[in-house]
Design a protein around this motif. Sequence first.
Motif, PDB file in Angstrom:
ATOM      1  N   THR A   1       0.839  -1.199   0.000  1.00 43.00           N
ATOM      2  CA  THR A   1       0.000   0.000   0.000  1.00 43.00           C
ATOM      3  C   THR A   1       0.875   1.250   0.000  1.00 43.00           C
ATOM      4  OG1 THR A   1      -0.109  -0.046   2.414  1.00 43.00           O
ATOM      5  CG2 THR A   1      -1.874  -1.158   1.196  1.00 43.00           C
ATOM      6  N   PRO A   2       0.307   2.398  -0.392  1.00 43.17           N
ATOM      7  CA  PRO A   2       1.086   3.636  -0.399  1.00 43.17           C
ATOM      8  C   PRO A   2       1.628   3.976   0.985  1.00 43.17           C
ATOM      9  CG  PRO A   2      -0.933   3.912  -1.655  1.00 43.17           C
ATOM     10  CD  PRO A   2      -1.049   2.585  -0.964  1.00 43.17           C
ATOM     11  N   SER A   3       2.856   4.441   1.011  1.00 39.57           N
ATOM     12  CA  SER A   3       3.475   4.852   2.264  1.00 39.57           C
ATOM     13  C   SER A   3       3.007   6.256   2.647  1.00 39.57           C
ATOM     14  CB  SER A   3       5.002   4.844   2.109  1.00 39.57           C
ATOM     15  OG  SER A   3       5.625   5.467   3.214  1.00 39.57           O
ATOM     16  N   ARG A   4       2.864   6.481   3.940  1.00 40.27           N
ATOM     17  CA  ARG A   4       2.482   7.818   4.407  1.00 40.27           C
ATOM     18  C   ARG A   4       3.543   8.855   4.079  1.00 40.27           C
ATOM     19  NH1 ARG A   4       0.985   6.952  10.597  1.00 40.27           N
ATOM     20  NH2 ARG A   4       2.857   5.646  10.394  1.00 40.27           N
ATOM     21  N   THR A   5       4.790   8.405   3.902  1.00 44.28           N
ATOM     22  CA  THR A   5       5.866   9.327   3.537  1.00 44.28           C
ATOM     23  C   THR A   5       6.171   9.296   2.045  1.00 44.28           C
ATOM     24  OG1 THR A   5       7.556   7.658   4.014  1.00 44.28           O
ATOM     25  CG2 THR A   5       6.921   9.144   5.816  1.00 44.28           C
ATOM     26  N   GLY A   6       5.339   8.583   1.274  1.00 42.94           N
ATOM     27  CA  GLY A   6       5.499   8.578  -0.174  1.00 42.94           C
ATOM     28  C   GLY A   6       5.127   9.916  -0.765  1.00 42.94           C
ATOM     29  N   LEU A   7       5.657  10.240  -1.917  1.00 42.89           N
ATOM     30  CA  LEU A   7       5.433  11.559  -2.512  1.00 42.89           C
ATOM     31  C   LEU A   7       3.953  11.827  -2.770  1.00 42.89           C
ATOM     32  CD1 LEU A   7       8.405  11.738  -5.048  1.00 42.89           C
ATOM     33  CD2 LEU A   7       8.221  12.863  -2.827  1.00 42.89           C
ATOM     34  N   ALA A   8       3.248  10.845  -3.327  1.00 43.66           N
ATOM     35  CA  ALA A   8       1.829  11.060  -3.626  1.00 43.66           C
ATOM     36  C   ALA A   8       1.011  11.222  -2.347  1.00 43.66           C
ATOM     37  CB  ALA A   8       1.284   9.909  -4.465  1.00 43.66           C
ATOM     38  N   SER A   9       1.326  10.433  -1.318  1.00 44.34           N
ATOM     39  CA  SER A   9       0.595  10.541  -0.057  1.00 44.34           C
ATOM     40  C   SER A   9       0.845  11.890   0.613  1.00 44.34           C
ATOM     41  CB  SER A   9       1.003   9.404   0.887  1.00 44.34           C
ATOM     42  OG  SER A   9       0.644   8.156   0.352  1.00 44.34           O
ATOM     43  N   LEU A  10       2.070  12.348   0.591  1.00 42.27           N
ATOM     44  CA  LEU A  10       2.389  13.649   1.183  1.00 42.27           C
ATOM     45  C   LEU A  10       1.655  14.766   0.449  1.00 42.27           C
ATOM     46  CD1 LEU A  10       6.223  13.251   1.807  1.00 42.27           C
ATOM     47  CD2 LEU A  10       4.411  13.272   3.534  1.00 42.27           C
ATOM     48  N   ALA A  11       1.589  14.664  -0.886  1.00 42.23           N
ATOM     49  CA  ALA A  11       0.873  15.670  -1.656  1.00 42.23           C
ATOM     50  C   ALA A  11      -0.616  15.656  -1.314  1.00 42.23           C
ATOM     51  CB  ALA A  11       1.078  15.449  -3.152  1.00 42.23           C
ATOM     52  N   ALA A  12      -1.194  14.469  -1.202  1.00 39.35           N
ATOM     53  CA  ALA A  12      -2.617  14.361  -0.872  1.00 39.35           C
ATOM     54  C   ALA A  12      -2.895  14.944   0.510  1.00 39.35           C
ATOM     55  CB  ALA A  12      -3.064  12.901  -0.938  1.00 39.35           C
ATOM     56  N   ALA A  13      -1.990  14.717   1.456  1.00 40.08           N
ATOM     57  CA  ALA A  13      -2.173  15.257   2.807  1.00 40.08           C
ATOM     58  C   ALA A  13      -2.140  16.775   2.828  1.00 40.08           C
ATOM     59  CB  ALA A  13      -1.090  14.702   3.724  1.00 40.08           C
ATOM     60  N   ARG A  14      -1.551  17.380   1.806  1.00 43.24           N
ATOM     61  CA  ARG A  14      -1.515  18.842   1.699  1.00 43.24           C
ATOM     62  C   ARG A  14      -2.604  19.369   0.774  1.00 43.24           C
ATOM     63  NH1 ARG A  14       1.475  17.292   5.039  1.00 43.24           N
ATOM     64  NH2 ARG A  14       3.358  18.308   5.841  1.00 43.24           N
ATOM     65  N   GLY A  15      -3.595  18.527   0.470  1.00 44.58           N
ATOM     66  CA  GLY A  15      -4.694  18.962  -0.376  1.00 44.58           C
ATOM     67  C   GLY A  15      -4.383  18.979  -1.854  1.00 44.58           C
ATOM     68  N   ARG A  16      -3.346  18.227  -2.273  1.00 47.06           N
ATOM     69  CA  ARG A  16      -2.952  18.194  -3.680  1.00 47.06           C
ATOM     70  C   ARG A  16      -3.077  16.788  -4.260  1.00 47.06           C
ATOM     71  NH1 ARG A  16       2.373  21.477  -1.765  1.00 47.06           N
ATOM     72  NH2 ARG A  16       1.425  23.546  -1.575  1.00 47.06           N
ATOM     73  N   GLY A  17      -4.071  16.069  -3.801  1.00 44.81           N
ATOM     74  CA  GLY A  17      -4.269  14.711  -4.261  1.00 44.81           C
ATOM     75  C   GLY A  17      -4.713  14.607  -5.699  1.00 44.81           C
ATOM     76  N   ASP A  18      -5.100  15.730  -6.313  1.00 46.09           N
ATOM     77  CA  ASP A  18      -5.493  15.709  -7.711  1.00 46.09           C
ATOM     78  C   ASP A  18      -4.288  15.697  -8.650  1.00 46.09           C
ATOM     79  OD1 ASP A  18      -4.844  18.301  -6.786  1.00 46.09           O
ATOM     80  OD2 ASP A  18      -5.798  19.203  -8.535  1.00 46.09           O
ATOM     81  N   LYS A  19      -3.094  15.892  -8.131  1.00 45.32           N
ATOM     82  CA  LYS A  19      -1.896  15.921  -8.961  1.00 45.32           C
ATOM     83  C   LYS A  19      -1.386  14.502  -9.211  1.00 45.32           C
ATOM     84  CE  LYS A  19      -1.334  20.514  -8.757  1.00 45.32           C
ATOM     85  NZ  LYS A  19      -1.351  21.421  -9.909  1.00 45.32           N
ATOM     86  N   GLN A  20      -1.005  14.224 -10.441  1.00 50.25           N
ATOM     87  CA  GLN A  20      -0.332  12.968 -10.754  1.00 50.25           C
ATOM     88  C   GLN A  20       1.134  13.081 -10.361  1.00 50.25           C
ATOM     89  OE1 GLN A  20      -0.929  12.256 -14.957  1.00 50.25           O
ATOM     90  NE2 GLN A  20      -2.502  10.745 -14.532  1.00 50.25           N
ATOM     91  N   ILE A  21       1.613  12.148  -9.572  1.00 51.44           N
ATOM     92  CA  ILE A  21       3.031  12.082  -9.239  1.00 51.44           C
ATOM     93  C   ILE A  21       3.474  10.663  -9.543  1.00 51.44           C
ATOM     94  CG2 ILE A  21       4.774  12.312  -7.439  1.00 51.44           C
ATOM     95  CD1 ILE A  21       2.962  14.261  -6.015  1.00 51.44           C
ATOM     96  N   GLY A  22       4.356  10.519 -10.509  1.00 56.36           N
ATOM     97  CA  GLY A  22       4.653   9.163 -10.944  1.00 56.36           C
ATOM     98  C   GLY A  22       5.976   8.999 -11.637  1.00 56.36           C
ATOM     99  N   THR A  23       6.093   7.888 -12.338  1.00 55.35           N
ATOM    100  CA  THR A  23       7.324   7.525 -13.031  1.00 55.35           C
ATOM    101  C   THR A  23       7.001   6.664 -14.237  1.00 55.35           C
ATOM    102  OG1 THR A  23       9.495   6.468 -12.781  1.00 55.35           O
ATOM    103  CG2 THR A  23       7.662   5.455 -11.605  1.00 55.35           C
ATOM    104  N   ALA A  24       7.874   6.719 -15.232  1.00 54.44           N
ATOM    105  CA  ALA A  24       7.771   5.816 -16.368  1.00 54.44           C
ATOM    106  C   ALA A  24       8.205   4.419 -15.940  1.00 54.44           C
ATOM    107  CB  ALA A  24       8.648   6.308 -17.511  1.00 54.44           C
ATOM    108  N   VAL A  25       7.525   3.398 -16.462  1.00 54.81           N
ATOM    109  CA  VAL A  25       7.850   2.016 -16.105  1.00 54.81           C
ATOM    110  C   VAL A  25       7.777   1.139 -17.348  1.00 54.81           C
ATOM    111  CG1 VAL A  25       6.998   2.215 -13.734  1.00 54.81           C
ATOM    112  CG2 VAL A  25       5.446   1.444 -15.531  1.00 54.81           C
ATOM    113  N   ASP A  26       8.542   0.060 -17.300  1.00 55.20           N
ATOM    114  CA  ASP A  26       8.414  -1.009 -18.281  1.00 55.20           C
ATOM    115  C   ASP A  26       7.871  -2.230 -17.551  1.00 55.20           C
ATOM    116  OD1 ASP A  26       8.907  -2.219 -20.961  1.00 55.20           O
ATOM    117  OD2 ASP A  26      10.249  -3.496 -19.798  1.00 55.20           O
ATOM    118  N   LEU A  27       7.061  -3.001 -18.211  1.00 59.26           N
ATOM    119  CA  LEU A  27       6.425  -4.144 -17.561  1.00 59.26           C
ATOM    120  C   LEU A  27       7.453  -5.136 -17.041  1.00 59.26           C
ATOM    121  CD1 LEU A  27       3.588  -5.337 -16.960  1.00 59.26           C
ATOM    122  CD2 LEU A  27       3.855  -6.692 -19.046  1.00 59.26           C
TER     123      LEU A  27
END
Length: 596
Positions: free
Chosen positions: A257-283
Amino acid sequence: MLSRALAAGVCAVILAGWSGVRIDRATQAVETPEVTPAAVSHPAAEKRTQSVLRASDWRYVPGVSARNGKLHVARTGLATLRTSPEDQKTRQPTYQPNPPVALAGPHVVLARRNDVGITARLQRIRGAATVSFLSGPNRRFDERVEHQAGIDVSLTRSVATLRIWNGEDRRPRRLRMRLEGPRRSHAQITVRQLDHRLTVAVDGQRFPVRREVFEDQVWFGLSATKRFVVSALDVYPLGGTRLRITDRARDPFARVTPSRTGLASLAAARGRGDKQIGTAVDLAQLLANPAYTRYVLRNFNEIQTETLAKFQALQPRRGRFQFGELDALVAFAERHDLEVQGHALIFGEAYPRWLHRTLRGASRDEALAIMREHITTVVRRYDGRHGHGLIKRWDVVNEPFDPDHWGRLNQDTIWYRAIGESYIAEAFKAARAAHRDGEFGLNDWSIETDRVRRQAVIDLLRRLPRGTVDYVGLQAHFDEDTVDDDEVMEAILGGSLPGIFQEFADLGVQVRVSEASVAQNGDARTQAAVYATLIGACLRSTSCLGFNMWGATSNEWYFTTTPEGGIGDDAPTRQRGNGRIVERPAMSAMRRAVTR
């Protein structure tokens, strides 16, 4: 990359010395008159034989369909376009085969010892049939494939060809053997690794490999020039090893599950959960590197397709789409509540051979029809209404501007030559017609650092009907030269990004930081400052959709700057050889920027 290829003739002579085989000087083929039983009798092992075929899910493997307890393998034509200055000059692209491997499917995990026996039975062979046994999935990049240690066994009529990969050389050792008897439409392949020696047999005739290939895993690949059927694929332990079949189609990361200290979780906790925060991946990386996968799931709410959604991956043969791997990635994302950023529908690179040849002689209308059909088929499949998941946001046109003349469009791409500048507007029109609720963007590099480049993009947007482009992707690749450019660094770190975002907002267009990578150049402090500036500016802007990295850790799979020992330095973390991910100062700096 240094060429470490070994001459096939030398290898053949060495192997001949080991085994007493005869070398056909006309073809440098290795022939062995020795015939041994293909199915070696090991009663204890046979009792523990497991079927890889019947116990696994093969639906995501390109070119493979499972029916009536058998695998039907058809030609895919998958290949990776090699890009080089010479290719651009001659306009004669060259390709490297990228044969299918069961990524979101079965592989074998070995424990205690690396010894294993494998048997594959093939039927109804038409053309060439190839079965690959690999120590891990091949590493794939935009312009090359790096083959992991393993072997390919290919059968054509009455000839068997063995390719031996050591995981380092760009070319394999190659052995050929003529099989006794008439032309064959069926065959049995036996692979045994015992006491650091590998033996490969086809219908009882042995290749004298005499080396270890597998370490702790065996992955499988199947490819055909026409078609064939696999009626059995079995594994059994040897020499006291233990083995289990792991099926990556059945998600082993369900409890991450997402970590509370993960970038997306930290952003959501600051009211910015609508922002995509991610990375490119290969399967391949996502399913074969558990430490990396957990890192992605804990930190991000979005993943971007690296190579899986490009033209050469989805339509390697005209009209024959290969959606297996992209389907698997989208299914994985939906299970973990991740958004998927589609990259990229139309690109002057990463196109299949047939497309280059067809567009070279096509009329404008014919070229438009090909482009529209591709976009419509792909975008509609992932519109959330057809049972294949949702990709809401797509990079429709990728890197349309000239790499040498930054203020103009690249007129030397296959699309511009065939259609003209209007290919851009037509591509967006086709995408929007295929998915009315989608979001569609244009993506390119140096827009955030070079005024001439940025003005060229703005001028293009003004020429297009308003509403054509929803967002512009600012790739934000800061390579060694860019990081060393004092003027660029002063502008970026001095606060130029909000003004750049506003320039596009004034045109009714949003932005994404789409492929961020920052070379360290021995200066971790500057690298950290640039990463923090990029993500912080995006999160504070109402016109920035999100922040995406081109690989969130530096390892043998992800780098955009010159690597040392296969490891780059341009990500905010580094993955060590033992799998552990170690944070660089840039990661802490991004966390601080997110929580401001």
